[in-house]
Design an enzyme around this catalytic site. Structure first.
Site, PDB file in Angstrom:
ATOM      1  N   TYR A 173     -12.226  -1.520  -4.267  1.00  0.00           N
ATOM      2  CA  TYR A 173     -12.816  -1.704  -2.934  1.00  0.00           C
ATOM      3  C   TYR A 173     -14.342  -1.602  -2.951  1.00  0.00           C
ATOM      4  O   TYR A 173     -14.948  -1.325  -1.915  1.00  0.00           O
ATOM      5  CB  TYR A 173     -12.228  -0.693  -1.948  1.00  0.00           C
ATOM      6  CG  TYR A 173     -10.854  -1.083  -1.434  1.00  0.00           C
ATOM      7  CD1 TYR A 173     -10.670  -2.225  -0.652  1.00  0.00           C
ATOM      8  CD2 TYR A 173      -9.737  -0.304  -1.715  1.00  0.00           C
ATOM      9  CE1 TYR A 173      -9.416  -2.577  -0.175  1.00  0.00           C
ATOM     10  CE2 TYR A 173      -8.476  -0.652  -1.231  1.00  0.00           C
ATOM     11  CZ  TYR A 173      -8.330  -1.793  -0.456  1.00  0.00           C
ATOM     12  OH  TYR A 173      -7.089  -2.150   0.030  1.00  0.00           O
ATOM     13  N   ASN A 223      -2.168   0.111   6.937  1.00  0.00           N
ATOM     14  CA  ASN A 223      -1.695  -1.192   7.415  1.00  0.00           C
ATOM     15  C   ASN A 223      -0.772  -1.901   6.420  1.00  0.00           C
ATOM     16  O   ASN A 223      -0.627  -3.120   6.455  1.00  0.00           O
ATOM     17  CB  ASN A 223      -2.879  -2.070   7.822  1.00  0.00           C
ATOM     18  CG  ASN A 223      -3.862  -2.267   6.679  1.00  0.00           C
ATOM     19  OD1 ASN A 223      -3.577  -1.912   5.540  1.00  0.00           O
ATOM     20  ND2 ASN A 223      -5.011  -2.844   6.980  1.00  0.00           N
ATOM     21  N   LYS A 262       0.825  -1.217   0.000  1.00  0.00           N
ATOM     22  CA  LYS A 262       0.000   0.000   0.000  1.00  0.00           C
ATOM     23  C   LYS A 262       0.863   1.273   0.000  1.00  0.00           C
ATOM     24  O   LYS A 262       2.078   1.212   0.204  1.00  0.00           O
ATOM     25  CB  LYS A 262      -0.940  -0.054   1.205  1.00  0.00           C
ATOM     26  CG  LYS A 262      -1.989  -1.177   1.099  1.00  0.00           C
ATOM     27  CD  LYS A 262      -3.023  -1.101   2.225  1.00  0.00           C
ATOM     28  CE  LYS A 262      -4.061  -2.198   2.089  1.00  0.00           C
ATOM     29  NZ  LYS A 262      -5.129  -2.091   3.121  1.00  0.00           N
ATOM     30  N   PHE A 319     -15.705   3.571   6.599  1.00  0.00           N
ATOM     31  CA  PHE A 319     -14.302   3.913   6.338  1.00  0.00           C
ATOM     32  C   PHE A 319     -13.986   4.031   4.847  1.00  0.00           C
ATOM     33  O   PHE A 319     -12.846   4.311   4.475  1.00  0.00           O
ATOM     34  CB  PHE A 319     -13.371   2.876   6.993  1.00  0.00           C
ATOM     35  CG  PHE A 319     -13.577   1.442   6.543  1.00  0.00           C
ATOM     36  CD1 PHE A 319     -13.032   0.971   5.359  1.00  0.00           C
ATOM     37  CD2 PHE A 319     -14.316   0.559   7.323  1.00  0.00           C
ATOM     38  CE1 PHE A 319     -13.218  -0.345   4.949  1.00  0.00           C
ATOM     39  CE2 PHE A 319     -14.501  -0.766   6.925  1.00  0.00           C
ATOM     40  CZ  PHE A 319     -13.951  -1.213   5.723  1.00  0.00           C
ATOM     41  N   ARG A 353      -2.423 -14.377   4.668  1.00  0.00           N
ATOM     42  CA  ARG A 353      -3.147 -13.682   5.763  1.00  0.00           C
ATOM     43  C   ARG A 353      -2.370 -13.829   7.073  1.00  0.00           C
ATOM     44  O   ARG A 353      -2.335 -12.904   7.878  1.00  0.00           O
ATOM     45  CB  ARG A 353      -4.564 -14.244   5.930  1.00  0.00           C
ATOM     46  CG  ARG A 353      -5.465 -14.138   4.712  1.00  0.00           C
ATOM     47  CD  ARG A 353      -6.205 -12.853   4.463  1.00  0.00           C
ATOM     48  NE  ARG A 353      -6.671 -12.095   5.553  1.00  0.00           N
ATOM     49  CZ  ARG A 353      -7.313 -10.917   5.406  1.00  0.00           C
ATOM     50  NH1 ARG A 353      -7.564 -10.421   4.186  1.00  0.00           N
ATOM     51  NH2 ARG A 353      -7.692 -10.240   6.423  1.00  0.00           N
ATOM     52  N   HIS A 379      -2.305  -5.334   1.469  1.00  0.00           N
ATOM     53  CA  HIS A 379      -3.573  -6.016   1.213  1.00  0.00           C
ATOM     54  C   HIS A 379      -3.295  -7.503   1.032  1.00  0.00           C
ATOM     55  O   HIS A 379      -2.238  -7.880   0.552  1.00  0.00           O
ATOM     56  CB  HIS A 379      -4.196  -5.464  -0.077  1.00  0.00           C
ATOM     57  CG  HIS A 379      -5.381  -6.257  -0.551  1.00  0.00           C
ATOM     58  ND1 HIS A 379      -6.641  -6.057  -0.046  1.00  0.00           N
ATOM     59  CD2 HIS A 379      -5.483  -7.265  -1.464  1.00  0.00           C
ATOM     60  CE1 HIS A 379      -7.478  -6.924  -0.637  1.00  0.00           C
ATOM     61  NE2 HIS A 379      -6.801  -7.657  -1.497  1.00  0.00           N
ATOM     62  N   GLU A 389      -9.374 -10.082  -8.006  1.00  0.00           N
ATOM     63  CA  GLU A 389      -8.378  -9.034  -7.718  1.00  0.00           C
ATOM     64  C   GLU A 389      -7.174  -9.130  -8.657  1.00  0.00           C
ATOM     65  O   GLU A 389      -6.661  -8.102  -9.123  1.00  0.00           O
ATOM     66  CB  GLU A 389      -7.956  -9.125  -6.251  1.00  0.00           C
ATOM     67  CG  GLU A 389      -9.108  -8.753  -5.317  1.00  0.00           C
ATOM     68  CD  GLU A 389      -8.805  -8.906  -3.836  1.00  0.00           C
ATOM     69  OE1 GLU A 389      -9.614  -8.418  -3.025  1.00  0.00           O
ATOM     70  OE2 GLU A 389      -7.770  -9.513  -3.473  1.00  0.00           O
ATOM     71  N   THR A 440      -6.045  -6.909  10.438  1.00  0.00           N
ATOM     72  CA  THR A 440      -6.306  -5.624   9.779  1.00  0.00           C
ATOM     73  C   THR A 440      -5.728  -4.452  10.564  1.00  0.00           C
ATOM     74  O   THR A 440      -5.108  -3.557   9.980  1.00  0.00           O
ATOM     75  CB  THR A 440      -7.830  -5.434   9.603  1.00  0.00           C
ATOM     76  OG1 THR A 440      -8.356  -6.586   8.947  1.00  0.00           O
ATOM     77  CG2 THR A 440      -8.130  -4.191   8.785  1.00  0.00           C
TER      78      THR A 440
HETATM   79  N1  UDP Z   1     -10.066  -0.458   6.882  1.00  0.00           N
HETATM   80  C1  UDP Z   1     -10.218   0.736   7.571  1.00  0.00           C
HETATM   81  N2  UDP Z   1     -11.022   0.754   8.688  1.00  0.00           N
HETATM   82  C2  UDP Z   1     -11.666  -0.354   9.138  1.00  0.00           C
HETATM   83  C3  UDP Z   1     -11.506  -1.560   8.428  1.00  0.00           C
HETATM   84  C4  UDP Z   1     -10.708  -1.591   7.305  1.00  0.00           C
HETATM   85  O1  UDP Z   1      -9.656   1.756   7.181  1.00  0.00           O
HETATM   86  O2  UDP Z   1     -12.375  -0.276  10.169  1.00  0.00           O
HETATM   87  C5  UDP Z   1      -9.223  -0.490   5.655  1.00  0.00           C
HETATM   88  C6  UDP Z   1      -7.877  -1.203   5.875  1.00  0.00           C
HETATM   89  O3  UDP Z   1      -6.886  -0.526   5.085  1.00  0.00           O
HETATM   90  C7  UDP Z   1      -8.182  -2.596   5.347  1.00  0.00           C
HETATM   91  C8  UDP Z   1      -9.122  -2.287   4.178  1.00  0.00           C
HETATM   92  O4  UDP Z   1      -9.917  -1.204   4.643  1.00  0.00           O
HETATM   93  O5  UDP Z   1      -7.003  -3.279   4.968  1.00  0.00           O
HETATM   94  C9  UDP Z   1     -10.014  -3.442   3.768  1.00  0.00           C
HETATM   95  O6  UDP Z   1     -10.716  -3.887   4.908  1.00  0.00           O
HETATM   96  P1  UDP Z   1     -10.882  -5.436   5.239  1.00  0.00           P
HETATM   97  O7  UDP Z   1     -11.922  -5.559   6.298  1.00  0.00           O
HETATM   98  O8  UDP Z   1     -11.073  -6.205   3.964  1.00  0.00           O
HETATM   99  O9  UDP Z   1      -9.464  -5.816   5.922  1.00  0.00           O
HETATM  100  P2  UDP Z   1      -8.251  -6.714   5.374  1.00  0.00           P
HETATM  101  O10 UDP Z   1      -8.850  -7.855   4.579  1.00  0.00           O
HETATM  102  O11 UDP Z   1      -7.384  -5.806   4.528  1.00  0.00           O
HETATM  103  O12 UDP Z   1      -7.542  -7.168   6.612  1.00  0.00           O
HETATM  104 MG    MG Z   2     -10.185  -7.794   3.024  1.00  0.00          MG
END
Ligand code: UDP
Ligand code: MG
Length: 140
Positions: free
Chosen positions: A51, A114, A11, A59, A87, A117, A128, A93
Site C-alpha cells: 500500500y 471492505n 481481505k 488512513f 471493480r 481489494h 500487484e 470503497t
Molecule cells: N481505506 C480506508 N479509508 C479510506 C479510504 C480507503 O481505510 O478513507 C482503505 C480501504 O480498505 C481501501 C484501501 O484503503 O480498500 C485502499 O484505498 P483505495 O482508495 O485504493 O480504495 P479501493 O481501490 O480499495 O476501493
Molecule cells: Mg485502490
C-alpha cells in the site's frame, strides 16, 4: 475487449469470517479465470510495501494494521475487461454504501473493512500480481 489481467485480495475480515469460498464462487460465476491463488499472513513491512501509494494518507496506519490482522487470499485473475468488471462486482470503497448485490455490499462492513481489494488499472494490476506471484506461478 481483449482478455485482461487483474488482481484481488480477499481481505482479513472476509477470510476470518469464512467467506473465501463464496467470494471465489462469485468471481468464477462472473467469468473470471483464476491464474494464481494463495493464502498468507502479511508482515507489517509487506503490507506497507503493497500500500506504499497510500503512505501519506491519514488512513494508512489503520489500513496496514487491518491488513496484517489475519490471513489474506491474493488472487491473480483473467477475463475480458477484467479491471472494470472486477471493480463493478466489488462495489465502491465504502462497504456501508455498497449496493447489496456487490461483494463489498455482501461481505464488507465499512470504508476500511471492505472484504476485498481490486486493481484500478492495467499497470497497477501488473505490479500487484508481481508483488505476490512469481513467473513460475503465472506462466502457462
Ligand atoms: N481505506 C480506508 N479509508 C479510506 C479510504 C480507503 O481505510 O478513507 C482503505 C480501504 O480498505 C481501501 C484501501 O484503503 O480498500 C485502499 O484505498 P483505495 O482508495 O485504493 O480504495 P479501493 O481501490 O480499495 O476501493
Ligand atoms: Mg485502490
Amino acid at each position: 475487449m481483449a482478455i485482461e489481467r487483474t488482481f484481488t485480495i480477499i481481505k482479513p475480515d472476509a477470510t476470518a469470517a469464512g467467506h473465501v469460498g463464496e467470494i471465489i464462487t462469485e468471481l468464477e460465476r462472473a467469468g473470471f479465470r483464476i491464474l494464481a491463488l494463495k493464502k498468507l499472513h502479511l508482515t507489517r513491512a509487506q503490507a506497507e510495501g503493497f500500500y506504499a501509494v497510500h503512505s501519506e494518507r491519514p488512513f494508512f496506519e489503520s489500513l496496514v494494521t487491518f491488513m496484517t490482522e489475519g490471513e489474506i487470499v491474493p488472487i491473480a485473475l483473467e477475463r475480458d475487461n477484467a479491471i472494470t468488471a472486477l471493480r463493478e462486482l466489488m462495489g465502491p470503497t465504502n462497504a456501508s454504501e455498497a449496493p447489496p448485490e456487490t461483494i463489498r455490499g455482501k461481505f464488507g462492513t465499512n470504508i476500511e473493512r471492505n472484504a476485498m481489494h481490486g486493481s484500478d488499472a492495467p499497470a497497477t494490476a501488473a505490479v500487484e500480481i508481481a508483488f505476490f506471484f512469481s513467473r513460475l506461478e503465472l506462466d502457462r
